[in-house]
Design an enzyme around this catalytic site. Structure first.
Site, PDB file in Angstrom:
ATOM      1  N   SER A  18       0.805  -1.229   0.000  1.00  0.00           N
ATOM      2  CA  SER A  18       0.000   0.000   0.000  1.00  0.00           C
ATOM      3  C   SER A  18       0.837   1.278   0.000  1.00  0.00           C
ATOM      4  O   SER A  18       0.507   2.217  -0.733  1.00  0.00           O
ATOM      5  CB  SER A  18      -0.979  -0.009   1.182  1.00  0.00           C
ATOM      6  OG  SER A  18      -1.934  -1.029   0.994  1.00  0.00           O
ATOM      7  N   LYS A  67      -9.967  -5.521  10.600  1.00  0.00           N
ATOM      8  CA  LYS A  67     -11.051  -4.863   9.859  1.00  0.00           C
ATOM      9  C   LYS A  67     -12.367  -4.825  10.641  1.00  0.00           C
ATOM     10  O   LYS A  67     -13.129  -3.873  10.522  1.00  0.00           O
ATOM     11  CB  LYS A  67     -11.255  -5.543   8.507  1.00  0.00           C
ATOM     12  CG  LYS A  67     -10.111  -5.291   7.531  1.00  0.00           C
ATOM     13  CD  LYS A  67     -10.372  -5.911   6.180  1.00  0.00           C
ATOM     14  CE  LYS A  67      -9.183  -5.711   5.257  1.00  0.00           C
ATOM     15  NZ  LYS A  67      -9.409  -6.251   3.906  1.00  0.00           N
ATOM     16  N   ASP A 103     -13.107  -2.524  -0.292  1.00  0.00           N
ATOM     17  CA  ASP A 103     -12.678  -3.807  -0.858  1.00  0.00           C
ATOM     18  C   ASP A 103     -13.601  -4.276  -1.988  1.00  0.00           C
ATOM     19  O   ASP A 103     -13.137  -4.741  -3.038  1.00  0.00           O
ATOM     20  CB  ASP A 103     -12.634  -4.887   0.230  1.00  0.00           C
ATOM     21  CG  ASP A 103     -11.426  -4.747   1.133  1.00  0.00           C
ATOM     22  OD1 ASP A 103     -10.391  -4.231   0.678  1.00  0.00           O
ATOM     23  OD2 ASP A 103     -11.511  -5.162   2.301  1.00  0.00           O
ATOM     24  N   GLY A 130     -14.514 -13.363   6.264  1.00  0.00           N
ATOM     25  CA  GLY A 130     -14.422 -11.911   6.221  1.00  0.00           C
ATOM     26  C   GLY A 130     -14.174 -11.376   4.819  1.00  0.00           C
ATOM     27  O   GLY A 130     -14.739 -10.344   4.434  1.00  0.00           O
ATOM     28  N   ARG A 152     -17.668 -24.184   2.803  1.00  0.00           N
ATOM     29  CA  ARG A 152     -17.490 -25.436   3.535  1.00  0.00           C
ATOM     30  C   ARG A 152     -18.526 -25.532   4.657  1.00  0.00           C
ATOM     31  O   ARG A 152     -19.176 -26.550   4.833  1.00  0.00           O
ATOM     32  CB  ARG A 152     -16.058 -25.470   4.091  1.00  0.00           C
ATOM     33  CG  ARG A 152     -15.680 -26.720   4.809  1.00  0.00           C
ATOM     34  CD  ARG A 152     -14.207 -26.693   5.158  1.00  0.00           C
ATOM     35  NE  ARG A 152     -13.847 -25.564   6.030  1.00  0.00           N
ATOM     36  CZ  ARG A 152     -12.625 -25.329   6.463  1.00  0.00           C
ATOM     37  NH1 ARG A 152     -11.616 -26.105   6.105  1.00  0.00           N
ATOM     38  NH2 ARG A 152     -12.376 -24.298   7.240  1.00  0.00           N
ATOM     39  N   GLY A 242      -5.540 -11.241  -7.394  1.00  0.00           N
ATOM     40  CA  GLY A 242      -6.125 -10.104  -6.701  1.00  0.00           C
ATOM     41  C   GLY A 242      -5.253  -8.862  -6.640  1.00  0.00           C
ATOM     42  O   GLY A 242      -5.578  -7.932  -5.902  1.00  0.00           O
TER      43      GLY A 242
HETATM   44  P1  ATR Z   1     -10.933 -14.339   5.592  1.00  0.00           P
HETATM   45  O1  ATR Z   1     -11.078 -13.124   6.447  1.00  0.00           O
HETATM   46  O2  ATR Z   1      -9.654 -14.422   4.815  1.00  0.00           O
HETATM   47  O3  ATR Z   1     -12.122 -14.569   4.734  1.00  0.00           O
HETATM   48  P2  ATR Z   1     -11.906 -16.364   7.384  1.00  0.00           P
HETATM   49  O4  ATR Z   1     -12.952 -15.446   7.892  1.00  0.00           O
HETATM   50  O5  ATR Z   1     -11.179 -17.261   8.322  1.00  0.00           O
HETATM   51  O6  ATR Z   1     -10.775 -15.558   6.630  1.00  0.00           O
HETATM   52  O7  ATR Z   1     -12.576 -17.249   6.220  1.00  0.00           O
HETATM   53  C1  ATR Z   1     -11.855 -18.219   5.524  1.00  0.00           C
HETATM   54  C2  ATR Z   1     -12.745 -18.835   4.452  1.00  0.00           C
HETATM   55  O8  ATR Z   1     -11.998 -19.870   3.795  1.00  0.00           O
HETATM   56  C3  ATR Z   1     -13.997 -19.481   4.985  1.00  0.00           C
HETATM   57  O9  ATR Z   1     -15.004 -19.415   4.006  1.00  0.00           O
HETATM   58  C4  ATR Z   1     -13.526 -20.934   5.207  1.00  0.00           C
HETATM   59  O10 ATR Z   1     -14.563 -21.878   5.253  1.00  0.00           O
HETATM   60  P3  ATR Z   1     -15.374 -22.139   6.641  1.00  0.00           P
HETATM   61  O11 ATR Z   1     -16.288 -20.979   6.792  1.00  0.00           O
HETATM   62  O12 ATR Z   1     -16.062 -23.415   6.441  1.00  0.00           O
HETATM   63  O13 ATR Z   1     -14.312 -22.194   7.722  1.00  0.00           O
HETATM   64  C5  ATR Z   1     -12.698 -21.103   3.964  1.00  0.00           C
HETATM   65  N1  ATR Z   1     -11.707 -22.188   4.061  1.00  0.00           N
HETATM   66  C6  ATR Z   1     -10.577 -22.198   4.804  1.00  0.00           C
HETATM   67  N2  ATR Z   1      -9.897 -23.363   4.608  1.00  0.00           N
HETATM   68  C7  ATR Z   1     -10.618 -24.085   3.718  1.00  0.00           C
HETATM   69  C8  ATR Z   1     -10.450 -25.356   3.093  1.00  0.00           C
HETATM   70  N3  ATR Z   1      -9.387 -26.125   3.351  1.00  0.00           N
HETATM   71  N4  ATR Z   1     -11.412 -25.773   2.228  1.00  0.00           N
HETATM   72  C9  ATR Z   1     -12.489 -25.018   1.970  1.00  0.00           C
HETATM   73  N5  ATR Z   1     -12.700 -23.798   2.513  1.00  0.00           N
HETATM   74  C10 ATR Z   1     -11.781 -23.340   3.372  1.00  0.00           C
END
Ligand code: ATR
Length: 279
Positions: A18, A67, A103, A130, A152, A242
């Site tokens: 940034s 955030k 974002d 998030g 998931r 991204g």
């Molecule tokens: P961020 O702020 O980066 O979005 P987060 O809030 O922890 O981080 O969310 C991570 C996302 O990646 C979620 O959608 C998570 O799925 P869950 O809600 O079921 O936890 C997804 N995610 C993380 N590891 C994963 C994996 N191995 N396979 C599928 N989805 C995954």
């Protein structure tokens, strides 16, 4: 007259691009802006913001993991920040702190820059954390025909559908949630907002979700995005990382602070060249 001061606050923040991006924006627009970075202790975000304000800071960007805390700290929120429940941009106005979230506008802007029009198209958003929550409102504002959130944990996708139902309806978009193993149909645009690659996991959706020539967008960049980009290419889709979103959300923040929107294309090209050279 001294430059107006801004920064990005995060943990970690050392590798943030940034400051480089905003330096280019300042050069390009002639705005007197000095932009740095601040590492906040995980339990010290409010104190770090307070300190920067006391030093004369005019605003800041906020990145992982602060955030949500930024939204709680702000006295007033933009509609898009309220919908996301998170802020990546704060504006300091005397005693008041205004919170915004650029974002989603950044992602929608970069999809447009890729030559893809979201209006009337079918969009799959993979993930419901998030990162997904932060971009859903502006994606719906681009008026897709159908937006499916696959996650998931299906319940988290459903919560996002519930909180965005009114925005979806206002934009004439069909918004539904499902689990990763129950995605119906194929899509024009697939956005990966999961953290699965960070844990070394595979792309969590089957290749059949991609229509031929679909845009396959990973919200991350660098090595974390590579598995998804390789998967997309192998299935005949157009991959995009991204990095453009990073530049576009920065331009939106610059606009919020300065009232001027920089030209993003040369800055993105410069950043890609910098990263390719190992900078
Ligand atoms: P961020 O702020 O980066 O979005 P987060 O809030 O922890 O981080 O969310 C991570 C996302 O990646 C979620 O959608 C998570 O799925 P869950 O809600 O079921 O936890 C997804 N995610 C993380 N590891 C994963 C994996 N191995 N396979 C599928 N989805 C995954």
């Amino acid at each position: 007259m001294s430059d107006d001061r801004y920064c990005v606050i995060g943990n970690p923040v050392e590798h943030s691009r940034s400051p480089w991006i905003h330096a280019r924006f300042a050069e390009q627009t002639g705005e007197r802006v000095a932009y740095g970075k601040r590492l906040a202790p995980v339990d010290g975000f409010p104190a770090t913001v307070r300190q920067f304000r006391a030093e004369g800071g005019r605003g800041c960007n906020v990145t992982v993991p602060f955030k949500f805390e930024a939204a709680a700290l702000a006295g007033a929120l933009s509609a898009r920040a309220q919908l996301a429940g998170a802020c990546n941009t704060l504006v300091f106005d005397g005693e008041r702190v205004f919170g915004d979230n650029t974002d989603g506008a950044g992602l929608a802007g970069d999809i447009r820059a890729a030559g893809v029009e979201l209006a009337g198209r079918d969009l799959l958003l993979v993930g419901a954390g998030g990162a997904a929550a932060g971009v859903l409102g502006p994606l719906l504002d681009a008026r897709p025909r159908r937006l499916v959130i696959a996650n998931r944990t299906q319940g988290k996708a459903q919560l996002l559908v519930d909180s965005h139902a009114a925005v979806a309806q206002a934009n004439g978009a069909q918004l539904v949630a499902c689990g990763l193993d129950a995605i119906a149909g194929a899509f024009d645009v697939v956005v990966n907002a999961t953290a699965s690659s960070l844990g070394g996991g595979p792309v969590p959706v089957p290749g059949r979700v991609l229509r031929p020539g679909a845009l396959a967008y990973d919200m991350m960049y660098g090595p974390a995005a590579q598995p998804f980009l390789d998967w997309a290419r192998a299935h005949g889709a157009a991959p995009r990382d991204g990095l453009g979103m990073l530049v576009e959300q920065a331009a939106e923040s610059f606009l919020v602070w300065r009232g001027v929107r920089p030209d993003t294309a040369p800055v993105l090209a410069g950043l890609r060249a910098l990263l390719a050279a190992g900078g």
